[in-house]
Design a protein around this motif. Structure first.
Motif, PDB file in Angstrom:
ATOM      1  N   MET A 193      -8.472  19.760 -54.600  1.00 39.85           N
ATOM      2  CA  MET A 193      -7.472  20.382 -55.429  1.00 39.85           C
ATOM      3  C   MET A 193      -6.651  19.289 -56.113  1.00 39.85           C
ATOM      4  O   MET A 193      -6.054  18.456 -55.459  1.00 39.85           O
ATOM      5  CB  MET A 193      -6.599  21.282 -54.544  1.00 39.85           C
ATOM      6  CG  MET A 193      -5.314  21.671 -55.159  1.00 39.85           C
ATOM      7  SD  MET A 193      -4.247  22.783 -54.204  1.00 39.85           S
ATOM      8  CE  MET A 193      -4.448  22.311 -52.530  1.00 39.85           C
ATOM      9  N   THR A 194      -6.645  19.286 -57.422  1.00 39.80           N
ATOM     10  CA  THR A 194      -5.903  18.303 -58.205  1.00 39.80           C
ATOM     11  C   THR A 194      -4.465  18.773 -58.385  1.00 39.80           C
ATOM     12  O   THR A 194      -4.225  19.940 -58.663  1.00 39.80           O
ATOM     13  CB  THR A 194      -6.556  18.102 -59.582  1.00 39.80           C
ATOM     14  OG1 THR A 194      -7.900  17.701 -59.386  1.00 39.80           O
ATOM     15  CG2 THR A 194      -5.837  17.047 -60.375  1.00 39.80           C
ATOM     16  N   MET A 195      -3.539  17.845 -58.231  1.00 44.39           N
ATOM     17  CA  MET A 195      -2.114  18.160 -58.346  1.00 44.39           C
ATOM     18  C   MET A 195      -1.437  17.158 -59.265  1.00 44.39           C
ATOM     19  O   MET A 195      -1.961  16.080 -59.491  1.00 44.39           O
ATOM     20  CB  MET A 195      -1.442  18.052 -56.980  1.00 44.39           C
ATOM     21  CG  MET A 195      -2.027  18.881 -55.906  1.00 44.39           C
ATOM     22  SD  MET A 195      -1.098  18.642 -54.388  1.00 44.39           S
ATOM     23  CE  MET A 195      -1.536  20.131 -53.544  1.00 44.39           C
ATOM     24  N   ASP A 196      -0.232  17.524 -59.703  1.00 47.68           N
ATOM     25  CA  ASP A 196       0.604  16.523 -60.341  1.00 47.68           C
ATOM     26  C   ASP A 196       1.481  15.909 -59.252  1.00 47.68           C
ATOM     27  O   ASP A 196       1.450  16.342 -58.097  1.00 47.68           O
ATOM     28  CB  ASP A 196       1.407  17.102 -61.515  1.00 47.68           C
ATOM     29  CG  ASP A 196       2.463  18.119 -61.111  1.00 47.68           C
ATOM     30  OD1 ASP A 196       2.953  18.091 -59.957  1.00 47.68           O
ATOM     31  OD2 ASP A 196       2.818  18.954 -61.959  1.00 47.68           O
ATOM     32  N   SER A 210       5.524  17.895 -52.656  1.00 44.63           N
ATOM     33  CA  SER A 210       5.876  19.107 -51.909  1.00 44.63           C
ATOM     34  C   SER A 210       4.761  19.575 -50.975  1.00 44.63           C
ATOM     35  O   SER A 210       5.036  20.295 -50.018  1.00 44.63           O
ATOM     36  CB  SER A 210       6.289  20.223 -52.863  1.00 44.63           C
ATOM     37  OG  SER A 210       5.222  20.594 -53.691  1.00 44.63           O
ATOM     38  N   ASN A 211       3.521  19.170 -51.219  1.00 43.04           N
ATOM     39  CA  ASN A 211       2.401  19.621 -50.393  1.00 43.04           C
ATOM     40  C   ASN A 211       1.911  18.613 -49.365  1.00 43.04           C
ATOM     41  O   ASN A 211       1.082  18.957 -48.524  1.00 43.04           O
ATOM     42  CB  ASN A 211       1.222  20.033 -51.282  1.00 43.04           C
ATOM     43  CG  ASN A 211       1.481  21.342 -51.985  1.00 43.04           C
ATOM     44  OD1 ASN A 211       1.667  22.365 -51.353  1.00 43.04           O
ATOM     45  ND2 ASN A 211       1.527  21.304 -53.305  1.00 43.04           N
ATOM     46  N   LEU A 212       2.406  17.385 -49.421  1.00 38.52           N
ATOM     47  CA  LEU A 212       1.951  16.373 -48.474  1.00 38.52           C
ATOM     48  C   LEU A 212       2.598  16.628 -47.111  1.00 38.52           C
ATOM     49  O   LEU A 212       3.821  16.640 -47.004  1.00 38.52           O
ATOM     50  CB  LEU A 212       2.313  14.973 -48.974  1.00 38.52           C
ATOM     51  CG  LEU A 212       1.777  13.818 -48.145  1.00 38.52           C
ATOM     52  CD1 LEU A 212       0.246  13.754 -48.240  1.00 38.52           C
ATOM     53  CD2 LEU A 212       2.385  12.513 -48.601  1.00 38.52           C
ATOM     54  N   PRO A 213       1.791  16.849 -46.075  1.00 34.55           N
ATOM     55  CA  PRO A 213       2.365  17.088 -44.742  1.00 34.55           C
ATOM     56  C   PRO A 213       3.109  15.855 -44.230  1.00 34.55           C
ATOM     57  O   PRO A 213       2.715  14.722 -44.509  1.00 34.55           O
ATOM     58  CB  PRO A 213       1.137  17.363 -43.864  1.00 34.55           C
ATOM     59  CG  PRO A 213       0.004  17.615 -44.789  1.00 34.55           C
ATOM     60  CD  PRO A 213       0.337  16.923 -46.071  1.00 34.55           C
ATOM     61  N   ARG A 214       4.176  16.081 -43.493  1.00 36.62           N
ATOM     62  CA  ARG A 214       4.925  14.978 -42.888  1.00 36.62           C
ATOM     63  C   ARG A 214       4.021  14.214 -41.928  1.00 36.62           C
ATOM     64  O   ARG A 214       3.165  14.786 -41.276  1.00 36.62           O
ATOM     65  CB  ARG A 214       6.122  15.491 -42.112  1.00 36.62           C
ATOM     66  CG  ARG A 214       7.234  15.966 -42.984  1.00 36.62           C
ATOM     67  CD  ARG A 214       8.543  15.957 -42.199  1.00 36.62           C
ATOM     68  NE  ARG A 214       9.617  16.559 -42.945  1.00 36.62           N
ATOM     69  CZ  ARG A 214      10.289  15.958 -43.897  1.00 36.62           C
ATOM     70  NH1 ARG A 214       9.988  14.745 -44.255  1.00 36.62           N
ATOM     71  NH2 ARG A 214      11.263  16.580 -44.527  1.00 36.62           N
ATOM     72  N   GLY A 215       4.223  12.917 -41.882  1.00 38.64           N
ATOM     73  CA  GLY A 215       3.452  12.101 -40.959  1.00 38.64           C
ATOM     74  C   GLY A 215       2.045  11.788 -41.427  1.00 38.64           C
ATOM     75  O   GLY A 215       1.208  11.355 -40.645  1.00 38.64           O
ATOM     76  N   ASP A 231       6.422   4.570 -55.542  1.00 40.66           N
ATOM     77  CA  ASP A 231       7.698   4.301 -56.201  1.00 40.66           C
ATOM     78  C   ASP A 231       8.153   5.528 -56.998  1.00 40.66           C
ATOM     79  O   ASP A 231       9.346   5.866 -57.019  1.00 40.66           O
ATOM     80  CB  ASP A 231       7.596   3.089 -57.118  1.00 40.66           C
ATOM     81  CG  ASP A 231       7.433   1.788 -56.350  1.00 40.66           C
ATOM     82  OD1 ASP A 231       7.661   1.770 -55.119  1.00 40.66           O
ATOM     83  OD2 ASP A 231       7.052   0.778 -56.987  1.00 40.66           O
ATOM     84  N   SER A 232       7.228   6.216 -57.634  1.00 44.62           N
ATOM     85  CA  SER A 232       7.579   7.420 -58.396  1.00 44.62           C
ATOM     86  C   SER A 232       8.029   8.566 -57.489  1.00 44.62           C
ATOM     87  O   SER A 232       8.918   9.328 -57.837  1.00 44.62           O
ATOM     88  CB  SER A 232       6.387   7.878 -59.239  1.00 44.62           C
ATOM     89  OG  SER A 232       6.110   6.932 -60.235  1.00 44.62           O
ATOM     90  N   LEU A 233       7.425   8.674 -56.318  1.00 42.02           N
ATOM     91  CA  LEU A 233       7.802   9.723 -55.372  1.00 42.02           C
ATOM     92  C   LEU A 233       9.269   9.594 -54.931  1.00 42.02           C
ATOM     93  O   LEU A 233       9.924  10.595 -54.653  1.00 42.02           O
ATOM     94  CB  LEU A 233       6.896   9.691 -54.131  1.00 42.02           C
ATOM     95  CG  LEU A 233       5.480  10.210 -54.320  1.00 42.02           C
ATOM     96  CD1 LEU A 233       4.649   9.929 -53.079  1.00 42.02           C
ATOM     97  CD2 LEU A 233       5.484  11.693 -54.647  1.00 42.02           C
TER      98      LEU A 233
END
Length: 154
Positions: free
Chosen positions: A1-4, A10-15, A149-151
């Motif tokens: 699944m491609t994301m911006d 917002s979708n990256l799980p913690r850890g 850096d953008s995050l």
């Protein structure tokens, strides 16, 4: 699944880490973030053999590094359009996505390899032989550091 990049954050799980690739027909540079998503580190250059081999090695590294997303350096033309190499990157990413279900982001990598090579020459005075051994993974780290850096600013 491609994301911006906003969706990725917002979708990256913690850890979980983010793994990045600098695609080439013969070599695939690989880098990974730390768990805090602060720094990118070059980890390996995969010598390309077959797609099956490449994906198996990516899967192994992704499990080892607790990866939650992939970033692919997208080599855009200087005018911002996509050429044949960008199409090859997208095709490779689609093949990986069919086997490894992780979100992915494409990141403009224009001149990343050149920037890393210039740094290795001018700042470190590294020989051509040694540069060849680390350039692709270092370019992947350069690409990933741009994402990290953008995050921070989202």
């Amino acid at each position: 699944m491609t994301m911006d990049i906003k969706e990725l954050k917002s979708n990256l799980p913690r850890g979980k880490t983010i793994m990045a690739f600098d695609y080439g027909e013969k070599r695939l540079g690989v880098a990974s973030s730390d768990l805090l998503l602060m720094t990118a580190n070059p980890i390996k250059i995969i010598q390309r053999r077959t797609l099956k081999h490449d994906i198996a090695e990516i899967r192994r590294l992704a499990e080892e590094k607790e990866t939650g997303a992939f970033v692919y350096g997208l080599p855009l033309q200087m005018d911002g359009t996509e050429g044949s190499t960008a199409a090859a990157v997208r095709k490779f990413a689609a093949a990986v996505a069919a086997e490894i279900d992780l979100p992915c982001l494409f990141w403009d990598e224009r001149l990343s390899s050149k920037a890393v090579e210039n740094f290795l020459i001018k700042e470190i005075d590294m020989s051509r032989t040694k540069r060849r051994q680390i350039l692709d993974a270092s370019a992947a780290a350069y690409i990933l550091q741009g994402v990290l850096d953008s995050l921070k600013y989202l």
